[in-house]
Design an enzyme around this catalytic site. Structure first.
Site, PDB file in Angstrom:
ATOM      1  N   ASP A 187       1.779 -71.903 -19.508  1.00 14.61           N
ATOM      2  CA  ASP A 187       3.129 -72.235 -19.029  1.00 14.61           C
ATOM      3  C   ASP A 187       3.240 -73.742 -18.772  1.00 14.61           C
ATOM      4  OD1 ASP A 187       5.658 -72.226 -17.954  1.00 14.61           O
ATOM      5  OD2 ASP A 187       5.173 -70.914 -16.267  1.00 14.61           O
TER       6      ASP A 187
ATOM      7  N   CYS B 171       9.069 -66.434 -11.476  1.00 14.76           N
ATOM      8  CA  CYS B 171       9.921 -67.340 -12.248  1.00 14.76           C
ATOM      9  C   CYS B 171      10.927 -67.992 -11.287  1.00 14.76           C
ATOM     10  CB  CYS B 171      10.584 -66.571 -13.391  1.00 14.76           C
ATOM     11  SG  CYS B 171      11.602 -67.560 -14.513  1.00 14.76           S
TER      12      CYS B 171
ATOM     13  N   HIS C 145       3.952 -67.517 -19.160  1.00 13.38           N
ATOM     14  CA  HIS C 145       4.951 -67.351 -18.115  1.00 13.38           C
ATOM     15  C   HIS C 145       5.499 -65.924 -18.196  1.00 13.38           C
ATOM     16  CE1 HIS C 145       8.316 -69.059 -15.611  1.00 13.38           C
ATOM     17  NE2 HIS C 145       8.946 -68.010 -16.117  1.00 13.38           N
TER      18      HIS C 145
END
Length: 290
Positions: free
Chosen positions: A228, A180, A259
């Site tokens: 995502d 991330c 994600h």
């Protein structure tokens, strides 16, 4: 994992990877959730860090400790979690582990231990160190990380990479893996320190700004979650930049996962995709950090 809430003819799908737990609960508090109590949904969004401990902190094959490092262009000092193979008879590759947007939580420390178990010297800095460190819960960690100066945080990770590269037991090879926010940092370091980073593996992270991305030469392996949309929308342009750089890159997309699919402490975890992505990560590091 996406939760679909239904009230008569009204429905809304919320991706738990895009908003924090408090925002999600605020949005659903006015809805009648068929068959599910809000407390049940809340529990499913709370990380279970017992699940994330694949390698115990007292595993006999590793040693773990905390180390501080200088960061003159960042916050002055940084601190991170160091995991090292206990029986290290020769120098080995090093891997910088970069957390998500919530500080150095137990999941990321476990990732560092997994790497040490695989023979690497792993170091996971905590961006929240200037504020006292990871607070013990992800919601507060997100809030704290948002309050920090982004430029100084980036400089802290640059300093951490330099610090790890010259570790006494390093073979001189440096890898970076991040998730991330950490995926973004991987991309940023690959362009900012192209002659220092020997292998980068960003998981679902956006690229750095174009002038930094233009310096990425690789090797870099980019891991995407198929669902995502936010991160994946940045890939076509980033791919063009990498190709114009003649960069050594490979990209993998794991279909049907969200994600955060590698984070085994949350409901977004997908075991099959996570294990495959991690096997590929270790193979990549074996190729370039030996």
């Amino acid at each position: 994992m996406g939760f679909r809430t239904i009230h008569n003819d009204f429905s809304v799908t919320v991706n738990a990877g895009d908003i924090d737990r408090r925002t999600f609960l605020t949005r659903i508090s006015s809805l009648a959730v068929t068959g599910l109590a809000i407390s049940t949904i809340a529990a499913s969004l709370t990380p279970n860090y017992a699940k994330a401990e694949q390698v115990s902190f007292n595993d006999p094959d590793i040693t773990a400790s905390y180390l501080e490092f200088d960061s003159p262009q960042g916050h002055g000092k940084g601190r991170g979690y160091l995991a090292v193979p206990k029986e290290l008879n020769e120098k080995t590759g090093t891997v910088l582990v970069v957390h998500e947007n919530r500080g150095l939580n137990p999941y990321i420390k476990d990732v560092a231990r997994r790497l040490a178990k695989s023979g690497y010297i792993a170091f996971a800095p905590d961006a929240l160190f200037p504020l006292g460190g990871y607070p013990g819960n992800d919601d507060e960690g997100r809030k704290m990380q948002r309050s920090l100066d982004k430029g100084k945080v980036e400089q802290d990770f640059i300093a951490a990479a330099r610090f790890l590269k010259i570790h006494a037991k390093s073979n001189g090879k440096l890898g970076v893996v991040g998730f991330c926010f950490g995926g973004y940092i991987c991309n940023m370091l690959a362009g900012t320190l192209p002659h220092l980073v020997d292998a980068a593996v960003p998981f679902y992270g956006t690229p750095a700004k174009d002038e930094i991305a233009a310096k990425v030469k690789g090797p870099i392996m980019i891991q995407f979650a198929g669902l995502d949309k936010r991160v994946n929308s940045s890939w076509p342009e980033y791919k063009k930049i990498l190709e114009s750089n003649n960069a050594n890159y490979v990209a993998h997309t794991y279909q049907g996962v969200n994600h955060g699919f590698h984070n085994d402490s949350t409901s977004r975890y997908d075991q099959e995709a996570a294990e495959l992505a991690w096997q590929r990560t270790l193979a990549f590091f074996k190729d370039f950090l030996a």
